[in-house]
Write a protein that holds these residues in place. Structure first.
Motif, PDB file in Angstrom:
ATOM      1  N   ARG A   1     -55.747  57.707 -33.755  1.00 54.50           N
ATOM      2  CA  ARG A   1     -56.716  58.156 -32.734  1.00 54.50           C
ATOM      3  C   ARG A   1     -57.848  57.159 -32.525  1.00 54.50           C
ATOM      4  O   ARG A   1     -58.573  57.228 -31.533  1.00 54.50           O
ATOM      5  CB  ARG A   1     -57.357  59.484 -33.179  1.00 54.50           C
ATOM      6  CG  ARG A   1     -56.379  60.626 -33.379  1.00 54.50           C
ATOM      7  CD  ARG A   1     -57.076  61.790 -34.050  1.00 54.50           C
ATOM      8  NE  ARG A   1     -57.583  61.434 -35.387  1.00 54.50           N
ATOM      9  CZ  ARG A   1     -58.440  62.163 -36.100  1.00 54.50           C
ATOM     10  NH1 ARG A   1     -58.901  63.295 -35.604  1.00 54.50           N
ATOM     11  NH2 ARG A   1     -58.838  61.779 -37.307  1.00 54.50           N
ATOM     12  N   ILE A   2     -58.028  56.235 -33.485  1.00 55.42           N
ATOM     13  CA  ILE A   2     -59.270  55.451 -33.507  1.00 55.42           C
ATOM     14  C   ILE A   2     -59.399  54.436 -32.358  1.00 55.42           C
ATOM     15  O   ILE A   2     -60.468  54.357 -31.739  1.00 55.42           O
ATOM     16  CB  ILE A   2     -59.461  54.788 -34.892  1.00 55.42           C
ATOM     17  CG1 ILE A   2     -59.549  55.881 -35.969  1.00 55.42           C
ATOM     18  CG2 ILE A   2     -60.694  53.891 -34.923  1.00 55.42           C
ATOM     19  CD1 ILE A   2     -60.618  56.945 -35.744  1.00 55.42           C
TER      20      ILE A   2
ATOM     21  N   GLU B   1     -67.313  63.844 -32.996  1.00 51.71           N
ATOM     22  CA  GLU B   1     -66.216  63.446 -33.892  1.00 51.71           C
ATOM     23  C   GLU B   1     -66.842  63.087 -35.240  1.00 51.71           C
ATOM     24  O   GLU B   1     -67.550  62.069 -35.345  1.00 51.71           O
ATOM     25  CB  GLU B   1     -65.465  62.224 -33.331  1.00 51.71           C
ATOM     26  CG  GLU B   1     -64.762  62.484 -32.017  1.00 51.71           C
ATOM     27  CD  GLU B   1     -63.529  63.379 -32.158  1.00 51.71           C
ATOM     28  OE1 GLU B   1     -63.036  63.584 -33.288  1.00 51.71           O
ATOM     29  OE2 GLU B   1     -63.066  63.870 -31.128  1.00 51.71           O
TER      30      GLU B   1
ATOM     31  N   ALA C   1     -58.370  54.423 -29.218  1.00 53.05           N
ATOM     32  CA  ALA C   1     -58.735  55.083 -27.951  1.00 53.05           C
ATOM     33  C   ALA C   1     -60.120  55.710 -28.050  1.00 53.05           C
ATOM     34  O   ALA C   1     -60.910  55.655 -27.090  1.00 53.05           O
ATOM     35  CB  ALA C   1     -57.696  56.138 -27.586  1.00 53.05           C
ATOM     36  N   LEU C   2     -60.445  56.296 -29.212  1.00 54.66           N
ATOM     37  CA  LEU C   2     -61.779  56.890 -29.381  1.00 54.66           C
ATOM     38  C   LEU C   2     -62.850  55.798 -29.291  1.00 54.66           C
ATOM     39  O   LEU C   2     -63.874  55.969 -28.617  1.00 54.66           O
ATOM     40  CB  LEU C   2     -61.861  57.626 -30.731  1.00 54.66           C
ATOM     41  CG  LEU C   2     -63.233  58.203 -31.093  1.00 54.66           C
ATOM     42  CD1 LEU C   2     -63.722  59.215 -30.036  1.00 54.66           C
ATOM     43  CD2 LEU C   2     -63.185  58.877 -32.481  1.00 54.66           C
TER      44      LEU C   2
ATOM     45  N   ASP D   1     -55.305  55.385 -38.740  1.00 52.56           N
ATOM     46  CA  ASP D   1     -55.469  56.622 -37.967  1.00 52.56           C
ATOM     47  C   ASP D   1     -55.209  56.274 -36.492  1.00 52.56           C
ATOM     48  O   ASP D   1     -55.967  55.482 -35.887  1.00 52.56           O
ATOM     49  CB  ASP D   1     -56.888  57.167 -38.159  1.00 52.56           C
ATOM     50  CG  ASP D   1     -57.128  58.486 -37.426  1.00 52.56           C
ATOM     51  OD1 ASP D   1     -56.470  58.717 -36.381  1.00 52.56           O
ATOM     52  OD2 ASP D   1     -57.967  59.269 -37.877  1.00 52.56           O
TER      53      ASP D   1
END
Ligand code: K1U
Ligand code: ZN
Length: 176
Positions: free
Chosen positions: A32-33, A59, A35-36, A30
């Motif tokens: 997005r992980i 989230e 940076a999250l 994934d």
């Protein structure tokens, strides 16, 4: 050259319903992980806290960050899809707090030792056998992924007192 600090994330407070939802597994790769996780770590250190679960920042993903020695050299842990695979029958009691219930504390009893498995940001499988504060923190954070809060582990009487005190303090803070 300097790099910008990661943007902080707003932390949700009880009774936000997202804190009671079951988080979804993170899919492999994934995008997005990373940076999250970086933003969650920055938010955790700033709070300050020793752990933070993705549902606390809205989230609903099974992602946790932990560093149980925030005042020393940073040793950040990022846990993707963490699972408790074994827990001791021996129990331990310690005071817990929660960034989603600011300024509220209670003695919580949990298994003294846990074995936790997760995936790191490179996709490698990891495992730790934890005791002490790390064991309590990992259980607290994995509870968040299942919509469980530390107040669910205390008596109804203490829970109601603490939740009423929190509501009063958050209302007063909103008026300031
Ligand atoms: O998940 C969270 O809300 C974070 C929480 C984690 C936790 C605390 C205590 C026992 C188990 C899990 C916190 O980090 S509350 C703040 C805190 O405990 C702390 C903050 C700064 C220095 C030392 C501790
Ligand atoms: Zn918490």
């Amino acid at each position: 050259m300097t790099t910008d600090a990661p943007a902080l994330l707003p932390i949700l407070y009880v009774p936000d319903p997202r804190l009671r939802a079951k988080a979804k597994p993170v899919e492999p790769n994934d995008p997005r992980i990373p940076a999250l996780a970086e933003r969650m770590l920055a938010t955790m250190y700033k709070a300050p806290g020793i752990g933070l679960a993705a549902p606390q920042v809205g989230e609903l993903l099974r992602l946790v960050v932990v560093d149980v020695h925030p005042e020393e050299k940073p040793v950040p842990m990022v846990l993707v899809n963490p699972e408790i695979v074994a827990a001791s029958t021996e129990l331990a009691t310690r005071e817990e707090g929660c960034l989603s219930l600011p300024n509220q504390f209670a003695e919580v009893t949990r298994p003294a030792r846990v074995k936790v498995r997760w995936t790191d940001l490179t996709g490698a499988r990891k495992e730790v056998e934890a005791d002490g504060l790390l064991a309590a923190c990992l259980q607290h954070e994995i509870d968040h992924l299942n919509g469980v809060l530390f107040v669910d582990h205390i008596s109804a009487l203490k829970r109601n007192m603490l939740l009423r005190k929190l509501a009063k303090e958050l209302k007063a803070k909103a008026r300031d």
